[in-house]
Design an enzyme around this catalytic site. Structure first.
Site, PDB file in Angstrom:
ATOM      1  N   GLU A 116      12.702  11.498 -18.297  1.00 35.28           N
ATOM      2  CA  GLU A 116      12.310  10.500 -19.303  1.00 35.28           C
ATOM      3  C   GLU A 116      13.368   9.411 -19.507  1.00 35.28           C
ATOM      4  O   GLU A 116      13.041   8.278 -19.856  1.00 35.28           O
ATOM      5  CB  GLU A 116      12.089  11.217 -20.637  1.00 35.28           C
ATOM      6  N   ASP A 117      14.627   9.765 -19.276  1.00 30.76           N
ATOM      7  CA  ASP A 117      15.688   8.806 -19.585  1.00 30.76           C
ATOM      8  C   ASP A 117      15.770   7.652 -18.600  1.00 30.76           C
ATOM      9  O   ASP A 117      16.455   6.662 -18.865  1.00 30.76           O
ATOM     10  CB  ASP A 117      17.044   9.538 -19.651  1.00 30.76           C
ATOM     11  N   HIS A 157      19.865  11.079 -28.712  1.00 29.42           N
ATOM     12  CA  HIS A 157      18.887  10.004 -28.537  1.00 29.42           C
ATOM     13  C   HIS A 157      18.010   9.874 -29.788  1.00 29.42           C
ATOM     14  O   HIS A 157      17.881  10.832 -30.552  1.00 29.42           O
ATOM     15  CB  HIS A 157      17.941  10.335 -27.372  1.00 29.42           C
ATOM     16  N   ARG A 203      24.011   6.070 -26.197  1.00 32.23           N
ATOM     17  CA  ARG A 203      23.590   5.769 -24.825  1.00 32.23           C
ATOM     18  C   ARG A 203      22.967   4.377 -24.660  1.00 32.23           C
ATOM     19  O   ARG A 203      22.959   3.840 -23.556  1.00 32.23           O
ATOM     20  CB  ARG A 203      22.571   6.817 -24.366  1.00 32.23           C
ATOM     21  N   ASP A 260      21.743  16.065 -14.324  1.00 32.85           N
ATOM     22  CA  ASP A 260      20.803  15.825 -15.432  1.00 32.85           C
ATOM     23  C   ASP A 260      19.465  15.231 -14.987  1.00 32.85           C
ATOM     24  O   ASP A 260      18.685  14.780 -15.824  1.00 32.85           O
ATOM     25  CB  ASP A 260      21.464  14.874 -16.450  1.00 32.85           C
ATOM     26  N   CYS A 313      11.880  15.038 -22.934  1.00 34.00           N
ATOM     27  CA  CYS A 313      12.691  14.443 -21.862  1.00 34.00           C
ATOM     28  C   CYS A 313      12.345  14.986 -20.476  1.00 34.00           C
ATOM     29  O   CYS A 313      12.801  14.438 -19.474  1.00 34.00           O
ATOM     30  CB  CYS A 313      14.163  14.627 -22.155  1.00 34.00           C
ATOM     31  N   ARG A 332      24.734   9.373 -14.707  1.00 38.70           N
ATOM     32  CA  ARG A 332      23.279   9.472 -14.575  1.00 38.70           C
ATOM     33  C   ARG A 332      22.670   8.257 -13.866  1.00 38.70           C
ATOM     34  O   ARG A 332      21.454   8.224 -13.645  1.00 38.70           O
ATOM     35  CB  ARG A 332      22.645   9.687 -15.956  1.00 38.70           C
ATOM     36  N   LEU A 335      25.468  17.050 -18.754  1.00 42.73           N
ATOM     37  CA  LEU A 335      26.311  16.590 -19.864  1.00 42.73           C
ATOM     38  C   LEU A 335      25.972  17.297 -21.168  1.00 42.73           C
ATOM     39  O   LEU A 335      24.800  17.575 -21.435  1.00 42.73           O
ATOM     40  CB  LEU A 335      26.072  15.086 -20.079  1.00 42.73           C
TER      41      LEU A 335
HETATM   42  N1  LIG Z   1      15.677  12.309 -23.462  1.00 36.85           N
HETATM   43  C1  LIG Z   1      16.454  13.361 -23.610  1.00 36.85           C
HETATM   44  O1  LIG Z   1      16.436  14.006 -24.634  1.00 36.85           O
HETATM   45  N2  LIG Z   1      17.297  13.645 -22.616  1.00 36.85           N
HETATM   46  C2  LIG Z   1      18.187  14.734 -22.620  1.00 36.85           C
HETATM   47  C3  LIG Z   1      19.345  14.443 -21.737  1.00 36.85           C
HETATM   48  C4  LIG Z   1      20.337  15.564 -21.724  1.00 36.85           C
HETATM   49  C5  LIG Z   1      21.475  15.341 -20.766  1.00 36.85           C
HETATM   50  N3  LIG Z   1      22.298  16.505 -20.719  1.00 36.85           N
HETATM   51  C6  LIG Z   1      22.323  14.140 -21.153  1.00 36.85           C
HETATM   52  O2  LIG Z   1      23.270  14.317 -21.910  1.00 36.85           O
HETATM   53  O3  LIG Z   1      22.051  13.038 -20.699  1.00 36.85           O
END
Ligand SMILES: NC(=O)NCCC[C@H](N)C(=O)O
EC number: 3.5.3.18
Length: 258
Positions: free
Chosen positions: A67-68, A163, A133, A62, A248, A87, A19
């Site tokens: 980390e997410d 984020h 998010r 992704d 991340c 995700r 994304l």
């Molecule tokens: N914790 C983060 O900085 N995550 C990056 C996530 C990037 C991923 N392309 C997203 O949009 O979810």
């Protein structure tokens, strides 16, 4: 002795489809991304972190941004419910990995959404970004999971970046660093140091005075070195094209009982 384990997750073959929300899409070089990821993991290892690979999630572009999917506080792993529906399938493998490591596991439930990138821990204060998010129910569930364990959860607005940790992170002494044009409310942090580059706002604490940061922020690296920190620089350019940053790509687990 505190554990020095870190979760990482190998990039999906579909990484380039990841994304993008706040930046223009640029073509991702998959082979270079894998090389950069391997160098990132090697840097963690070289600084004493035992890296543990979560099973890959090849269908989730992704998934490398591990980390997410989980927020750790003490021995509790809060499995998130990512704000982007594409995700959500990433969390199953992470749940298994943290359970295997002996963590106590808790979950964010519908209608809550929470991305780990929105959570910045400084000792027992947990800042959570309410933005694209993470929603109000997600903030409330984070509070319910961790405040009984001794944390104080502070919600902050995030409107200019993906984020909270795309805007701010913290140095080993607890000073919050951020690039002012991308930070909604710097006055919410007790000690705030502006940095000259957007990606300069992202540091991972490696231990001692060492801070892992991206090669794209040379002026900030100079500023931090001048203040007595020790920047350790990695090139993560292919992940930056997908709004990723150094934080991340890993989850550090510091209080395991297993
Ligand atoms: N914790 C983060 O900085 N995550 C990056 C996530 C990037 C991923 N392309 C997203 O949009 O979810």
């Amino acid at each position: 002795m505190p554990s020095k384990k870190a979760l990482v997750r190998r990039p999906s073959p579909r990484l380039a489809e990841g994304l993008v929300t706040h930046i223009e899409r640029e073509k991702v070089d998959h082979d270079l991304a894998v090389e950069q990821w391997e160098a990132y993991v090697e840097t963690l290892r070289a600084h004493g972190w035992e890296t543990m690979e979560v099973d890959p999630a090849d269908d989730c572009p992704d998934s490398v941004f591990v980390e997410d999917t989980v927020v750790m506080y003490k021995n509790v792993a809060l499995i998130t419910r990512p704000g982007a529906e594409s995700r959500r399938a990433e969390t199953a493998g992470v749940e298994e990995a943290v359970a295997r490591l002996g963590c106590s596991v808790n979950w964010v439930w519908e209608p809550g959404t929470l991305d780990g990138g929105d959570v910045l821990k400084i000792d027992d204060t947990i800042y959570v970004g309410r933005g694209g998010r993470t929603n109000a129910a997600g903030v409330q569930q984070l509070r319910a999971a961790f405040e009984p364990l001794g944390a104080r959860v502070v919600a902050v607005p995030v409107s200019k970046v993906l984020h909270l940790k795309s805007a701010v992170t913290a140095l080993p002494d607890g000073t919050v660093i951020g690039h002012i044009p991308k930070t909604d409310a710097p006055s919410l942090f007790p000690r705030f140091l502006p940095v000259p580059e957007e990606s300069g706002a992202h540091v991972v604490l490696l231990g001692g005075g060492k801070v892992l940061m991206a090669a794209s922020a040379p002026k900030t690296a100079e500023l931090l070195a001048d203040l007595g920190h020790e920047p350790v620089v990695v090139d993560i350019g292919e992940f930056e094209k997908l709004e990723g940053c150094v934080t991340c790509l890993s989850v550090r687990l510091r209080e395991l009982y297993a």
